[in-house]
Write a protein that holds these residues in place. Structure first.
Motif, PDB file in Angstrom:
ATOM      1  N   SER A   1       1.073  -1.003  -0.123  1.00  0.00           N
ATOM      2  CA  SER A   1      -0.528   0.211  -0.038  1.00  0.00           C
ATOM      3  C   SER A   1       0.563   1.721  -0.246  1.00  0.00           C
ATOM      4  O   SER A   1       0.597   2.187  -0.648  1.00  0.00           O
ATOM      5  N   GLU A   2       1.879   1.224   0.533  1.00  0.00           N
ATOM      6  CA  GLU A   2       2.806   2.273   0.535  1.00  0.00           C
ATOM      7  C   GLU A   2       3.483   2.594  -0.587  1.00  0.00           C
ATOM      8  O   GLU A   2       3.975   3.569  -1.692  1.00  0.00           O
ATOM      9  N   GLY A   3       3.933   1.183  -1.673  1.00  0.00           N
ATOM     10  CA  GLY A   3       4.407   2.105  -3.436  1.00  0.00           C
ATOM     11  C   GLY A   3       3.800   2.009  -3.469  1.00  0.00           C
ATOM     12  O   GLY A   3       4.030   2.699  -4.509  1.00  0.00           O
ATOM     13  N   VAL A   4       2.054   1.652  -3.931  1.00  0.00           N
ATOM     14  CA  VAL A   4       0.692   1.709  -3.778  1.00  0.00           C
ATOM     15  C   VAL A   4       0.830   3.847  -4.317  1.00  0.00           C
ATOM     16  O   VAL A   4       0.591   4.762  -5.278  1.00  0.00           O
ATOM     17  N   TYR A   5       1.277   4.168  -3.446  1.00  0.00           N
ATOM     18  CA  TYR A   5       0.810   5.429  -3.052  1.00  0.00           C
ATOM     19  C   TYR A   5       1.919   6.293  -3.495  1.00  0.00           C
ATOM     20  O   TYR A   5       2.042   7.241  -3.439  1.00  0.00           O
ATOM     21  N   ASN A   6       2.973   6.142  -3.018  1.00  0.00           N
ATOM     22  CA  ASN A   6       4.246   6.042  -3.126  1.00  0.00           C
ATOM     23  C   ASN A   6       4.603   6.508  -5.182  1.00  0.00           C
ATOM     24  O   ASN A   6       4.696   7.170  -5.505  1.00  0.00           O
ATOM     25  N   SER A   7       4.055   5.793  -5.729  1.00  0.00           N
ATOM     26  CA  SER A   7       4.383   5.759  -6.648  1.00  0.00           C
ATOM     27  C   SER A   7       2.884   6.449  -7.656  1.00  0.00           C
ATOM     28  O   SER A   7       3.451   7.595  -8.918  1.00  0.00           O
ATOM     29  N   GLY A   8       1.882   6.680  -6.855  1.00  0.00           N
ATOM     30  CA  GLY A   8       0.558   7.416  -8.072  1.00  0.00           C
ATOM     31  C   GLY A   8       0.958   8.886  -6.971  1.00  0.00           C
ATOM     32  O   GLY A   8       1.213   9.702  -7.705  1.00  0.00           O
ATOM     33  N   PHE A   9       1.962   9.109  -5.997  1.00  0.00           N
ATOM     34  CA  PHE A   9       2.582  10.098  -5.636  1.00  0.00           C
ATOM     35  C   PHE A   9       3.780  11.090  -6.952  1.00  0.00           C
ATOM     36  O   PHE A   9       3.794  12.197  -7.351  1.00  0.00           O
ATOM     37  N   ASP A  10       4.487   9.893  -6.691  1.00  0.00           N
ATOM     38  CA  ASP A  10       5.696  10.245  -8.354  1.00  0.00           C
ATOM     39  C   ASP A  10       4.853  10.741  -9.621  1.00  0.00           C
ATOM     40  O   ASP A  10       5.482  11.506  -9.851  1.00  0.00           O
ATOM     41  N   ASP A  11       4.122  10.171  -9.485  1.00  0.00           N
ATOM     42  CA  ASP A  11       3.637  10.292 -10.998  1.00  0.00           C
ATOM     43  C   ASP A  11       2.637  11.276 -11.262  1.00  0.00           C
ATOM     44  O   ASP A  11       3.681  12.076 -12.201  1.00  0.00           O
ATOM     45  N   GLY A  12       2.308  12.169  -9.811  1.00  0.00           N
ATOM     46  CA  GLY A  12       1.425  12.777  -9.811  1.00  0.00           C
ATOM     47  C   GLY A  12       1.992  14.427  -9.948  1.00  0.00           C
ATOM     48  O   GLY A  12       2.142  15.058 -11.173  1.00  0.00           O
ATOM     49  N   VAL A  13       3.750  13.898  -9.137  1.00  0.00           N
ATOM     50  CA  VAL A  13       4.287  14.813  -9.368  1.00  0.00           C
ATOM     51  C   VAL A  13       5.388  15.127 -10.476  1.00  0.00           C
ATOM     52  O   VAL A  13       5.330  16.497 -11.349  1.00  0.00           O
ATOM     53  N   ASN A  14       6.019  13.953 -11.443  1.00  0.00           N
ATOM     54  CA  ASN A  14       6.169  13.739 -13.041  1.00  0.00           C
ATOM     55  C   ASN A  14       5.308  14.772 -13.595  1.00  0.00           C
ATOM     56  O   ASN A  14       5.760  15.410 -14.911  1.00  0.00           O
ATOM     57  N   VAL A  15       3.979  14.554 -13.615  1.00  0.00           N
ATOM     58  CA  VAL A  15       2.276  14.892 -14.228  1.00  0.00           C
ATOM     59  C   VAL A  15       2.836  16.637 -14.360  1.00  0.00           C
ATOM     60  O   VAL A  15       2.796  17.915 -15.189  1.00  0.00           O
ATOM     61  N   GLY A  16       3.021  16.549 -13.428  1.00  0.00           N
ATOM     62  CA  GLY A  16       2.717  18.515 -12.471  1.00  0.00           C
ATOM     63  C   GLY A  16       4.219  19.002 -13.523  1.00  0.00           C
ATOM     64  O   GLY A  16       4.062  20.100 -13.648  1.00  0.00           O
ATOM     65  N   THR A  17       5.347  18.471 -12.273  1.00  0.00           N
ATOM     66  CA  THR A  17       6.560  19.271 -13.094  1.00  0.00           C
ATOM     67  C   THR A  17       6.327  19.477 -15.073  1.00  0.00           C
ATOM     68  O   THR A  17       6.302  19.727 -15.691  1.00  0.00           O
ATOM     69  N   ARG A  18       5.913  18.260 -15.625  1.00  0.00           N
ATOM     70  CA  ARG A  18       5.508  18.463 -17.192  1.00  0.00           C
ATOM     71  C   ARG A  18       5.220  20.040 -17.481  1.00  0.00           C
ATOM     72  O   ARG A  18       5.509  20.427 -18.413  1.00  0.00           O
TER      73      ARG A  18
END
Length: 107
Positions: free
Chosen positions: A47-64
């Motif tokens: 569950s922590e890995g899923v959360y972190n993955s989603g968070f990282d994806d969101g940050v990457n999309v926001g940065t792009r």
């Protein structure tokens, strides 16, 4: 025994497996074996890995999205080419194709 509440305990954010194990024992009288404790720990990590993955994806999309917006603003305000704007913003070479395609879609 409320299964939803037990799942909430198991999958709630940021609580270590040992805390969750203690809650299951105290609130539901569930005594976990060593193997079950290991499985609980795996579920917590999942569950922590899923959360972190989603968070990282969101940050990457926001940065792009922000970089794309910055490129567009720079091109419009200076009249620079996309290539010059990407150089000014220090967009890595391996990412430039992405921005080129994304900005072409807008026009």
């Amino acid at each position: 025994m409320n299964a939803i509440e037990m799942l909430r305990i198991i999958f709630k954010e940021k609580a270590p497996a040992l805390v969750k194990k203690r809650q299951l024992e105290e609130e539901y009288g569930i005594r976990l074996t060593e193997d079950e404790t290991k499985e609980l720990s795996k579920m917590c990590n999942l569950s922590e890995g899923v959360y972190n993955s989603g968070f990282d994806d969101g940050v990457n999309v926001g940065t792009r999205n922000k970089a794309k917006e910055d490129l567009q603003n720079l091109i419009e305000s200076t009249g620079w080419s996309l290539e010059k704007a990407m150089q000014a913003l220090r967009i890595p070479l391996e990412e430039r194709d992405h921005y080129e395609k994304a900005l072409k879609k807008q026009h």
